[in-house]
Design an enzyme around this catalytic site. Sequence first.
Site, PDB file in Angstrom:
ATOM      1  N   HIS A  44       0.856  -1.199   0.000  1.00  7.70           N
ATOM      2  CA  HIS A  44       0.000   0.000   0.000  1.00  7.70           C
ATOM      3  C   HIS A  44       0.887   1.242   0.000  1.00  7.70           C
ATOM      4  O   HIS A  44       2.009   1.234   0.513  1.00  7.70           O
ATOM      5  CB  HIS A  44      -0.923   0.006   1.227  1.00  7.70           C
ATOM      6  N   GLU A 101      -3.303   3.455  -7.343  1.00  2.00           N
ATOM      7  CA  GLU A 101      -3.724   4.549  -6.461  1.00  2.00           C
ATOM      8  C   GLU A 101      -2.708   5.688  -6.545  1.00  2.00           C
ATOM      9  O   GLU A 101      -1.629   5.596  -5.949  1.00  2.00           O
ATOM     10  CB  GLU A 101      -3.768   4.086  -4.997  1.00  2.00           C
TER      11      GLU A 101
HETATM   12  O1  G3P Z   1      -6.417   2.041   0.529  1.00  2.75           O
HETATM   13  C1  G3P Z   1      -7.308   2.962   0.030  1.00  2.75           C
HETATM   14  C2  G3P Z   1      -6.778   4.322   0.086  1.00  2.75           C
HETATM   15  O2  G3P Z   1      -5.438   4.502   0.006  1.00  2.75           O
HETATM   16  C3  G3P Z   1      -7.590   5.360  -0.606  1.00  2.75           C
HETATM   17  O3  G3P Z   1      -7.909   6.207   0.418  1.00  2.75           O
HETATM   18  O4  G3P Z   1      -9.266   7.793   1.619  1.00  2.75           O
HETATM   19  O5  G3P Z   1      -8.720   8.188  -0.762  1.00  2.75           O
HETATM   20  O6  G3P Z   1     -10.334   6.392  -0.156  1.00  2.75           O
HETATM   21  P1  G3P Z   1      -9.115   7.212   0.256  1.00  2.75           P
END
Ligand code: G3P
Length: 214
Positions: free
Chosen positions: A85, A133
């Site tokens: 992550h 991400e």
């Molecule tokens: O693991 C999910 C995360 O990193 C995304 O966070 O708060 O943007 O949904 P968020």
Amino acid sequence: MFVLVNLKTYPCDSVAVAQAAAEVDETTDARIAVAPQAAHLEAVAETGVETWAQHVDPIEYGSNTGHTLAESVADAGAAGTLINHSEHRLTLDAIDGSVRAAERAGLETVVCANNPAQIGAAAALGPDAVAVEPPELIGSGTPVSQADPDIVSDAVEAAAAVDSDVTVLCGAGISTGDDVVAAGELGSKGVLLASGVAKADDPAAALADLVEPL
Ligand code: G3P
């Protein structure tokens, strides 16, 4: 669509969120899972919701003080684990070792990465799925599917070029059903999200909204 809710170390009631997720899961074709802190895995799994770890280390049984053993995570009731992550980055060697450790313990794997190029490298390690991400959008409330849709579609292409069996999730800023639909339209098979549920005043309502259009 797979909706994987990462509770990070937010000060939410992980069991209450898990109970809400288990209830919403009964009402939808979407697959919902919750990833609490390691210390809460067993309590969350007892709610019946699909439970994921946030991390496992590339280790076996033995002298590894302070590490997280994949077998212990599985024994606590986890069905899968995140690896690499954005808030718990690993070396390439450690990602590989963690994927192998998770496989050994029968855990499903999602390897996270920042961008399509890293997604290709992550897919080459043979996890079940990868999650793209962009770090700058994490916790921003601006969905990646809106801020930078090409990142998602390019990640889908990059993973498919390496291994067509590896599915792609996307995450960062996802908080509504429309965001989940947009992610699906870009080729993602699911979403990884956190603050939209873990920091919501009413996590059950937030989850219901996320899966409503699915
Ligand atoms: O693991 C999910 C995360 O990193 C995304 O966070 O708060 O943007 O949904 P968020």
